[in-house]
Write a protein that holds these residues in place. Structure first.
Motif, PDB file in Angstrom:
ATOM      1  N   ILE A 254       0.838  -1.205   0.000  1.00 44.27           N
ATOM      2  CA  ILE A 254       0.000   0.000   0.000  1.00 44.27           C
ATOM      3  C   ILE A 254       0.872   1.253   0.000  1.00 44.27           C
ATOM      4  O   ILE A 254       0.647   2.188  -0.770  1.00 44.27           O
ATOM      5  CB  ILE A 254      -0.949  -0.005   1.216  1.00 44.27           C
ATOM      6  CG1 ILE A 254      -2.027  -1.083   1.045  1.00 44.27           C
ATOM      7  CG2 ILE A 254      -1.593   1.361   1.409  1.00 44.27           C
ATOM      8  CD1 ILE A 254      -2.854  -1.331   2.286  1.00 44.27           C
ATOM      9  N   VAL A 255       1.879   1.270   0.865  1.00 46.70           N
ATOM     10  CA  VAL A 255       2.767   2.435   0.949  1.00 46.70           C
ATOM     11  C   VAL A 255       3.484   2.659  -0.376  1.00 46.70           C
ATOM     12  O   VAL A 255       3.563   3.797  -0.874  1.00 46.70           O
ATOM     13  CB  VAL A 255       3.780   2.268   2.095  1.00 46.70           C
ATOM     14  CG1 VAL A 255       4.832   3.368   2.050  1.00 46.70           C
ATOM     15  CG2 VAL A 255       3.066   2.280   3.441  1.00 46.70           C
ATOM     16  N   PHE A 256       4.013   1.595  -0.963  1.00 43.62           N
ATOM     17  CA  PHE A 256       4.710   1.728  -2.248  1.00 43.62           C
ATOM     18  C   PHE A 256       3.770   2.242  -3.338  1.00 43.62           C
ATOM     19  O   PHE A 256       4.146   3.085  -4.155  1.00 43.62           O
ATOM     20  CB  PHE A 256       5.287   0.367  -2.671  1.00 43.62           C
ATOM     21  CG  PHE A 256       6.443  -0.093  -1.829  1.00 43.62           C
ATOM     22  CD1 PHE A 256       7.038   0.730  -0.881  1.00 43.62           C
ATOM     23  CD2 PHE A 256       6.953  -1.390  -1.983  1.00 43.62           C
ATOM     24  CE1 PHE A 256       8.105   0.297  -0.103  1.00 43.62           C
ATOM     25  CE2 PHE A 256       8.023  -1.829  -1.218  1.00 43.62           C
ATOM     26  CZ  PHE A 256       8.601  -0.982  -0.280  1.00 43.62           C
ATOM     27  N   ALA A 257       2.547   1.738  -3.343  1.00 45.24           N
ATOM     28  CA  ALA A 257       1.583   2.158  -4.361  1.00 45.24           C
ATOM     29  C   ALA A 257       1.204   3.628  -4.197  1.00 45.24           C
ATOM     30  O   ALA A 257       1.085   4.369  -5.183  1.00 45.24           O
ATOM     31  CB  ALA A 257       0.336   1.276  -4.292  1.00 45.24           C
ATOM     32  N   LEU A 258       1.018   4.061  -2.949  1.00 45.76           N
ATOM     33  CA  LEU A 258       0.665   5.462  -2.720  1.00 45.76           C
ATOM     34  C   LEU A 258       1.817   6.382  -3.114  1.00 45.76           C
ATOM     35  O   LEU A 258       1.591   7.476  -3.649  1.00 45.76           O
ATOM     36  CB  LEU A 258       0.278   5.670  -1.259  1.00 45.76           C
ATOM     37  CG  LEU A 258      -0.957   4.883  -0.781  1.00 45.76           C
ATOM     38  CD1 LEU A 258      -1.323   5.279   0.642  1.00 45.76           C
ATOM     39  CD2 LEU A 258      -2.141   5.065  -1.707  1.00 45.76           C
ATOM     40  N   TRP A 259       3.040   5.938  -2.846  1.00 43.94           N
ATOM     41  CA  TRP A 259       4.196   6.714  -3.309  1.00 43.94           C
ATOM     42  C   TRP A 259       4.157   6.846  -4.822  1.00 43.94           C
ATOM     43  O   TRP A 259       4.361   7.927  -5.372  1.00 43.94           O
ATOM     44  CB  TRP A 259       5.496   6.018  -2.874  1.00 43.94           C
ATOM     45  CG  TRP A 259       6.715   6.619  -3.502  1.00 43.94           C
ATOM     46  CD1 TRP A 259       7.440   7.686  -3.059  1.00 43.94           C
ATOM     47  CD2 TRP A 259       7.341   6.202  -4.739  1.00 43.94           C
ATOM     48  NE1 TRP A 259       8.474   7.961  -3.926  1.00 43.94           N
ATOM     49  CE2 TRP A 259       8.432   7.078  -4.958  1.00 43.94           C
ATOM     50  CE3 TRP A 259       7.072   5.201  -5.656  1.00 43.94           C
ATOM     51  CZ2 TRP A 259       9.257   6.950  -6.079  1.00 43.94           C
ATOM     52  CZ3 TRP A 259       7.890   5.077  -6.765  1.00 43.94           C
ATOM     53  CH2 TRP A 259       8.974   5.949  -6.968  1.00 43.94           C
ATOM     54  N   TRP A 260       3.907   5.758  -5.518  1.00 47.56           N
ATOM     55  CA  TRP A 260       3.884   5.754  -6.982  1.00 47.56           C
ATOM     56  C   TRP A 260       2.838   6.737  -7.497  1.00 47.56           C
ATOM     57  O   TRP A 260       3.096   7.521  -8.408  1.00 47.56           O
ATOM     58  CB  TRP A 260       3.570   4.342  -7.476  1.00 47.56           C
ATOM     59  CG  TRP A 260       3.770   4.126  -8.949  1.00 47.56           C
ATOM     60  CD1 TRP A 260       3.117   4.742  -9.977  1.00 47.56           C
ATOM     61  CD2 TRP A 260       4.695   3.223  -9.550  1.00 47.56           C
ATOM     62  NE1 TRP A 260       3.557   4.278 -11.174  1.00 47.56           N
ATOM     63  CE2 TRP A 260       4.536   3.352 -10.949  1.00 47.56           C
ATOM     64  CE3 TRP A 260       5.628   2.314  -9.056  1.00 47.56           C
ATOM     65  CZ2 TRP A 260       5.284   2.585 -11.850  1.00 47.56           C
ATOM     66  CZ3 TRP A 260       6.359   1.572  -9.953  1.00 47.56           C
ATOM     67  CH2 TRP A 260       6.191   1.710 -11.333  1.00 47.56           C
ATOM     68  N   LEU A 261       1.655   6.696  -6.893  1.00 45.83           N
ATOM     69  CA  LEU A 261       0.558   7.545  -7.361  1.00 45.83           C
ATOM     70  C   LEU A 261       0.843   9.023  -7.110  1.00 45.83           C
ATOM     71  O   LEU A 261       0.545   9.872  -7.951  1.00 45.83           O
ATOM     72  CB  LEU A 261      -0.747   7.135  -6.674  1.00 45.83           C
ATOM     73  CG  LEU A 261      -1.260   5.736  -7.034  1.00 45.83           C
ATOM     74  CD1 LEU A 261      -2.378   5.322  -6.087  1.00 45.83           C
ATOM     75  CD2 LEU A 261      -1.736   5.693  -8.474  1.00 45.83           C
TER      76      LEU A 261
END
Length: 393
Positions: A254-261
C-alpha cells in the motif's frame, strides 16, 4: 565585531527569484522536516491506541486538531523559506527556534489525547509561529516591494497567536468550535496577505513541489515503520504469524503504491497562480494527515489480529481503508484532475470507493493492497499512452 562578522549576522533578507535555477532543499530544511516528523509520529501513536481501545471519535478529533498544528507550522515555514531563505546566522537561529517549538508540541501530544490538555501543544505552536513573525518582520525591512505583504503576515499571525493563548482560558465545552474558528483565521492570513500590494511572495514552484514531496516520503516512512512492527509481531506470534505477515506485506505494498501515485507526475506545473497554489498547498493537509493515519491503522489491524484491541475486524479494516481512500481522493483532486482528461480520470475516485468497501470482506488490508496496485497499473498504462502520443507527434 569586524565587517565580515557583522555581514554574517546582519545579511539583508532579499527575496529569492521564483525562477532561480537548481533550487533544491537545504540541509536546514531537511533537519526541519525530520524534527517535524517526530511530532507526526507522536500524533499517530495515540491515534492507533485510541482506535484500538474503541475511542474512535475522540481519537480522530484529537488527531485532526494536533495534526493541524504540525502541518500548518510546517507549511508556513516551507513557503516562507522558498521566498526568503538567506541561510545566514539570524535565519538559522530563528529556524532552530521553530524546530524547538515543534519538539515542545510533540511533547504535548500525550496530554492532549489523554486529558484534552492542549497547553503544551499551544505553547509549542505559538513559539513556532512567533519565530516566523520575526522572519516576516525581517523580510519587511529588507524587501521594500513586498513590505506590505510581509507586515500583513506578521500582524495576522501575531493576532491569531494571541487568540490561541486566550483559547486556553475558555471552558472545555467551547474547545472544538473555537478551534474551528481559529483554524479559519489561520487559513485566511496567507490568502489576505498575499493579495497585498507587491504580492504575492516569490515562492519557487519547483522548490515547493520538492519540499512537499520530501515531506510526503518521510510521512510514508511512518507507515513503513508500522508494517515493520507487524512483521516483528508476526515472527513473535506463532499462532497468528500468517495473518500478521500478510498484513505487513500488504501494508508495504500500500505504501509503495501510494508513493507511486503521488509522484506519477511533477506538481510544479500546477502552481501557476495564487489561487491554485493555495488550493494545492492547503489540500495537502488531507494527504499528510491520511498518510500518517495509515500507519496508525495498520497498528490497529495488528492489535486486532493478536486480540489486543476492543474493536471488530470491520472497524480495524476501516482504520486503514478510510485514510487510504482520503489519500486517493486528495491526490486525484490535487494532481490528477487538473492535469488529465478522459474516462481514466475517474479511476482514482472509483478505487477509493472500492477501498471503503474492503473492510466488509475478510482480510481487508490485502484487498486494499490489491486495489491500489490495480490503480497503479492503470496509471502506468495511461502514462505510457501519453508518452507514446507525444512521441508520435
Amino acid at each position: 565585531m569586524n565587517t565580515e562578522a557583522r555581514r554574517r549576522w546582519l545579511n539583508p533578507m532579499r527575496a529569492r527569484a521564483a525562477d532561480e535555477p537548481h533550487r533544491v532543499a537545504t540541509p536546514l530544511e531537511l533537519l526541519f522536516d525530520l524534527c517535524f516528523v517526530v511530532a507526526v509520529a507522536q500524533a499517530a501513536l495515540p491515534l492507533h491506541h485510541a482506535i484500538s481501545e474503541d475511542h474512535v471519535r475522540d481519537g480522530v478529533t484529537h488527531y485532526l486538531m494536533v495534526f493541524f498544528a504540525i502541518w500548518w507550522a510546517w507549511m508556513n515555514f516551507t513557503w516562507f523559506a522558498s521566498a526568503y531563505d538567506t541561510d545566514d546566522n539570524l535565519y538559522r537561529i530563528t529556524t532552530l527556534v521553530q524546530i524547538a517549538g515543534a519538539l515542545v508540541l510533540a511533547a504535548g501530544v500525550k496530554p492532549a489525547f489523554e486529558d484534552s490538555d492542549y497547553a503544551a501543544i499551544t505553547l509549542g505552536y505559538v513559539v513556532m509561529r512567533l519565530a516566523l513573525v520575526a522572519q516576516w518582520l525581517r523580510a519587511a525591512r529588507n524587501d521594500p516591494p513586498r513590505r506590505v505583504v510581509a507586515l500583513r503576515y506578521a500582524a495576522g499571525i501575531t493576532i491569531v497567536q494571541v487568540l490561541w493563548l486566550a483559547h486556553l482560558a475558555l471552558p472545555a465545552s467551547w474547545s472544538t468550535p473555537v478551534f474551528v474558528v481559529l483554524v479559519v483565521c489561520e487559513l485566511l492570513v496567507p490568502a489576505i496577505a498575499e493579495r497585498a500590494p507587491g504580492g504575492p511572495t516569490t515562492y519557487h514552484p519547483h522548490h515547493i513541489a520538492e519540499r512537499y514531496g520530501l515531506f510526503t516520503i518521510i510521512v510514508l516512512g511512518e507507515s513503513v515503520a508500522a508494517a515493520t512492527v507487524a512483521v516483528r509481531a508476526g515472527l513473535d506470534e506463532g499462532e497468528h504469524r500468517a495473518e500478521l505477515i500478510s498484513v505487513a506485506v500488504a501494508g508495504v505494498i500500500i505504501v509503495f503504491a501510494l508513493w507511486w501515485l503521488y509522484f506519477d507526475r511533477s506538481a510544479h506545473d500546477l502552481l501557476t497562480s495564487l489561487r491554485a497554489s493555495l488550493v494545492w498547498g492547503y489540500g495537502h493537509y488531507v494527504i499528510f494527515a491520511a498518510t500518517a493515519a495509515i500507519g496508525a491503522g495498520l497498528g490497529v489491524v495488528v492489535d486486532h489480529e493478536t486480540h489486543h484491541s476492543h474493536v471488530s475486524r470491520t472497524v480495524a479494516g476501516y482504520a486503514v481503508a478510510v485514510p487510504v481512500a482520503l489519500f486517493l481522493v486528495a491526490v486525484w483532486f490535487l494532481h490528477v484532475r487538473p492535469m488529465q482528461t478522459g474516462p481514466h480520470v475517474v479511476a482514482c475516485p472509483i478505487v477509493a470507493a472500492l477501498v471503503l468497501l474492503a473492510p466488509l470482506v475478510p482480510a481487508p488490508v490485502p484487498v486494499i493492497a490489491g486495489l491500489v496496485v490495480v490503480l497503479v497499473a492503470l496509471t502506468t498504462v495511461n502514462a505510457h499512452g501519453r508518452q507514446s502520443f507525444v512521441n508520435v507527434d
